[in-house]
Design a protein around this motif. Structure first.
Motif, mmCIF file in Angstrom:
data_model
loop_
_atom_site.group_PDB
_atom_site.id
_atom_site.type_symbol
_atom_site.label_atom_id
_atom_site.label_comp_id
_atom_site.label_asym_id
_atom_site.label_seq_id
_atom_site.Cartn_x
_atom_site.Cartn_y
_atom_site.Cartn_z
ATOM 1 N N UNK A 374 0.655 -1.303 0.150
ATOM 2 C CA UNK A 374 0.277 -0.221 -0.562
ATOM 3 C C UNK A 374 0.665 1.557 -0.467
ATOM 4 N N UNK A 375 0.914 1.903 -1.043
ATOM 5 C CA UNK A 375 0.796 3.477 -0.906
ATOM 6 C C UNK A 375 0.015 4.811 -1.570
ATOM 7 N N UNK A 376 0.899 5.736 -1.737
ATOM 8 C CA UNK A 376 -0.347 6.639 -2.377
ATOM 9 C C UNK A 376 0.581 7.171 -3.664
ATOM 10 N N UNK A 377 1.442 6.446 -3.590
ATOM 11 C CA UNK A 377 2.673 7.134 -5.038
ATOM 12 C C UNK A 377 1.777 6.060 -6.216
ATOM 13 N N UNK A 378 1.128 6.375 -6.886
ATOM 14 C CA UNK A 378 1.300 5.395 -7.914
ATOM 15 C C UNK A 378 1.563 4.871 -8.869
ATOM 16 N N UNK A 379 3.308 6.331 -8.951
ATOM 17 C CA UNK A 379 4.532 5.964 -10.005
ATOM 18 C C UNK A 379 5.020 4.306 -9.176
ATOM 19 N N UNK A 380 5.081 4.949 -7.333
ATOM 20 C CA UNK A 380 6.010 4.038 -6.938
ATOM 21 C C UNK A 380 4.894 2.220 -7.456
ATOM 22 N N UNK A 381 3.963 2.485 -6.831
ATOM 23 C CA UNK A 381 3.353 1.485 -7.585
ATOM 24 C C UNK A 381 3.285 0.795 -8.734
ATOM 25 N N UNK A 382 2.949 1.814 -9.212
ATOM 26 C CA UNK A 382 3.470 1.125 -10.784
ATOM 27 C C UNK A 382 4.767 0.365 -11.199
ATOM 28 N N UNK A 383 5.336 0.594 -10.517
ATOM 29 C CA UNK A 383 7.721 -0.119 -10.347
ATOM 30 C C UNK A 383 7.235 -1.433 -9.558
ATOM 31 N N UNK A 384 6.141 -1.424 -8.582
ATOM 32 C CA UNK A 384 6.727 -2.501 -7.382
ATOM 33 C C UNK A 384 5.735 -3.451 -8.487
ATOM 34 N N UNK A 385 4.603 -3.094 -9.130
ATOM 35 C CA UNK A 385 4.122 -4.102 -9.850
ATOM 36 C C UNK A 385 5.024 -4.785 -11.022
ATOM 37 N N UNK A 386 5.960 -3.393 -11.856
ATOM 38 C CA UNK A 386 6.462 -4.368 -12.464
ATOM 39 C C UNK A 386 7.853 -5.374 -12.174
ATOM 40 N N UNK A 387 8.247 -4.808 -10.507
ATOM 41 C CA UNK A 387 8.806 -5.812 -10.481
ATOM 42 C C UNK A 387 8.273 -7.387 -9.600
ATOM 43 N N UNK A 388 6.941 -6.896 -9.609
ATOM 44 C CA UNK A 388 6.220 -7.982 -8.687
ATOM 45 C C UNK A 388 4.554 -7.894 -8.580
ATOM 46 N N UNK A 389 4.999 -8.804 -9.691
ATOM 47 C CA UNK A 389 3.222 -9.354 -10.102
ATOM 48 C C UNK A 389 2.602 -10.227 -9.236
ATOM 49 N N UNK A 390 3.049 -9.640 -8.391
ATOM 50 C CA UNK A 390 2.110 -11.174 -8.110
ATOM 51 C C UNK A 390 1.938 -11.012 -6.851
ATOM 52 N N UNK A 391 1.649 -9.104 -6.123
ATOM 53 C CA UNK A 391 2.041 -8.705 -5.085
ATOM 54 C C UNK A 391 0.842 -7.733 -5.308
ATOM 55 N N UNK A 392 -0.399 -8.143 -4.529
ATOM 56 C CA UNK A 392 -1.164 -6.839 -4.682
ATOM 57 C C UNK A 392 -0.621 -5.128 -4.360
ATOM 58 N N UNK A 393 -1.587 -4.611 -5.079
ATOM 59 C CA UNK A 393 -0.760 -3.031 -5.090
ATOM 60 C C UNK A 393 -2.048 -2.195 -5.085
ATOM 61 N N UNK A 394 -2.202 -1.571 -3.937
ATOM 62 C CA UNK A 394 -3.332 -0.725 -3.477
ATOM 63 C C UNK A 394 -2.714 0.681 -3.490
ATOM 64 N N UNK A 395 -3.736 1.468 -3.621
ATOM 65 C CA UNK A 395 -3.412 3.158 -3.285
ATOM 66 C C UNK A 395 -4.309 3.457 -2.564
ATOM 67 N N UNK A 396 -3.740 3.573 -1.248
ATOM 68 C CA UNK A 396 -4.811 4.388 -0.394
ATOM 69 C C UNK A 396 -3.946 5.272 0.696
ATOM 70 N N UNK A 397 -5.190 6.666 1.661
ATOM 71 C CA UNK A 397 -3.610 6.608 2.593
ATOM 72 C C UNK A 397 -3.655 5.762 3.993
ATOM 73 N N UNK A 398 -2.618 6.386 3.863
ATOM 74 C CA UNK A 398 -2.320 5.461 5.687
ATOM 75 C C UNK A 398 -2.611 5.659 6.895
ATOM 76 N N UNK A 399 -3.553 6.861 6.979
ATOM 77 C CA UNK A 399 -4.541 7.703 7.856
ATOM 78 C C UNK A 399 -6.017 6.404 7.499
ATOM 79 N N UNK A 400 -6.079 6.545 6.720
ATOM 80 C CA UNK A 400 -7.512 5.815 6.497
ATOM 81 C C UNK A 400 -7.491 3.985 6.053
ATOM 82 N N UNK A 401 -7.105 3.360 6.668
ATOM 83 C CA UNK A 401 -6.290 2.282 6.030
ATOM 84 C C UNK A 401 -7.605 1.649 5.374
ATOM 85 N N UNK A 402 -7.952 0.567 4.362
ATOM 86 C CA UNK A 402 -9.249 0.127 3.419
ATOM 87 C C UNK A 402 -9.314 -0.865 3.756
#
Length: 506
Positions: A374-402
């Motif tokens: 989980x991160x708020x930065x969509x670009x970072x999560x896009x990179x993360x998906x490229x290296x770890x495609x099996x991991x669920x990538x979620x864009x959300x706030x750490x102050x209101x966890x979904x």
């Protein structure tokens, strides 16, 4: 306390043996400078401090150089009385620097000091030309002395030293585009902020070296700090489907369902984007921006993940964690995470995951299908998906966890708590979402007890903290927040100015 008392403090500092001089130095500094501000005695004492530099032992000279740099930096005017008084000693500073071996503590302290005189740039750069400075020290000095050229300016790509940034033409053009949208005042303020960050890093390095010796060499490249593939893989519904029992709608907190490439709330029926494989819970699908902008930004700045892991993060750990001797290395962090992450049933959340450095460690140690990044930065999560495609990538706030209450098996928050706007609330949210017995692993930083080093820590300006002062912590506060969130500390350590904690949900 008057000028005679300052002279007495200087005499006491000068007469103290090297091993006993630090307390005298702290008293002298506190009489002239406090938390970045000049005291009323500073104006009349500068010339005395400058003259004393010639009289004290070599073991003491570096400390006076740091003090003079702090006084010059604290003068609210670049042409003020204090900075002018410090500048009068420039010839002797350069002469002393020329006689020091490159990279030694006194040389580092003098580099910090002379970096405050951009109007003498030509003289300073000519003096150090034959000094064989390390490339990072040389480029840092060059940059802090460089006046702003609004027609050819680099912003935000200089720390911890310009030597460590090699931008492609596409990256430079990307920077020119966003810089062109800034007002002249914003450009000037950002440029000045970059200068203060570099001076802070230079000062911290020198101050630590005076007390501990020559800083260690930078660590070798991080094996986890590799760049992402060209494009992230398409959305894989199963990466989210396996976590729907934990995930909640950010609006009404109902459960989510996955159908093809769309995630829908079972309560308010809001739909959420899964562009580029990232579940975006920051707003309903109709409210999201152009998802192709994320991919374009990721393509232009593709190497930022490599820069972050191998340049920015090590520099940040040195400054914030006092890690100049490399006492905490990436493999130490890896081992700590693997040893202390003890999940119960449920997903394992890497909170503020960034480009996935620590997500990768946990994925290798655990079942990767359990991981949510989980991160708020969509670009970072896009990179993360490229290296770890099996991991669920979620864009959300750490102050209101979904996530629902007591749905997560473990949470990790590594080198991120200090970057959150409300760290206490983030820990409260972690406690809400963790199941009983689930582990929480944390690496962050504490404010130094030393006011000078703490000032250098506070020089860092990051996203959300443009004026400096990124919030660092007291261990006591972390303990209190954890206890209030229903977490019991199982292990803690504070090497340097790091804080490492493992806690368990009660």
């Amino acid at each position: 306390m008057g000028r005679s008392s300052i002279a007495e403090l200087l005499l006491s500092f000068a007469a103290a043996p090297a091993k006993d001089s630090f307390e005298e130095y702290q008293q002298l500094t506190a009489a002239l400078w406090r938390d970045g501000e000049l005291t009323e005695l500073a104006h009349g004492a500068v010339s005395t401090v400058v003259d004393c530099l010639d009289e004290v032992a070599d073991s003491h000279k570096g400390y006076l150089a740091i003090l003079l740099g702090l006084l010059a930096e604290a003068d609210p005017s670049p042409h003020g009385e204090v900075v002018a008084g410090v500048r009068k000693g420039l010839d002797r500073y350069l002469d002393l620097l020329a006689r020091q071996p490159s990279g030694q503590p006194l040389a580092l302290a003098l580099l910090y000091l002379v970096g405050h005189f951009p109007e003498a740039r030509d003289q300073i750069m000519s003096s150090v030309a034959g000094h064989r400075l390390a490339e990072d020290d040389l480029t840092r000095l060059t940059r802090v002395l460089q006046p702003l050229d609004a027609d050819d300016v680099v912003l935000g790509r200089v720390w911890p030293s310009p030597a460590e940034w090699t931008l492609s033409e596409a990256e430079r053009e990307h920077d020119r585009t966003w810089i062109a949208r800034l007002s002249p005042e914003q450009v000037a303020a950002t440029y000045a902020g970059d200068t203060l960050m570099l001076l802070g890093y230079s000062g911290a390095k020198a101050y630590w070296a005076l007390q501990n010796g020559v800083p260690g060499r930078a660590a070798s490249p991080d094996p986890y700090g590799d760049a992402a593939p060209e494009n992230p893989p398409p959305f894989a519904p199963e990466t989210i489907q396996r976590h729907t029992s934990a995930l909640r709608c950010p609006t009404c907190h109902s459960r989510l369902i996955v159908a093809d490439d769309v995630v829908t709330c079972t309560g308010c029926e809001s739909q959420f984007s899964t562009a580029h494989g990232v579940l975006d819970l920051t707003g309903a699908l109709a409210e999201s921006g152009d998802p192709d902008d994320v991919l374009r930004n990721a393509a232009v700045q593709r190497r930022i993940g490599l820069f972050y892991e191998n340049v920015l993060r090590p520099g940040f750990l040195r400054l914030m964690g006092s890690n100049w001797s490399n006492q905490i290395m990436p493999w130490h962090e890896d081992a700590y995470l693997v040893e202390n992450t003890r999940p119960v049933d449920g997903p394992v959340l890497d909170l503020a995951a960034g480009a996935g450095r620590w997500t990768a460690v946990l994925t290798n140690a655990l079942d990767g299908g359990r991981m949510i990044a989980l991160d708020l930065n969509p670009v970072m999560l896009t990179w993360l998906r490229g290296r770890l495609p099996e991991v669920a990538a979620v864009r959300a706030s750490a102050l209101d966890l979904p996530f629902g209450e007591a749905t997560l098996g473990a949470v990790n928050c590594w080198n991120a708590l200090q970057a959150l706007p409300d760290p206490a609330s983030a820990i409260t949210e972690i406690g809400r979402c963790l199941r009983p017995g689930g582990s929480f692993t944390l690496l962050t930083f504490r404010s130094s007890d030393d006011p000078i080093y703490r000032y250098f820590q506070n020089s860092f300006r990051g996203p959300g903290f443009p004026d400096g002062g990124m919030p660092l912590f007291r261990l006591e506060d972390i303990r209190t927040w954890l206890d209030q969130a229903g977490l019991t500390v199982r292990a803690e350590s504070v090497p340097g100015t790091f804080i490492l904690v493992t806690a368990e949900r009660r």
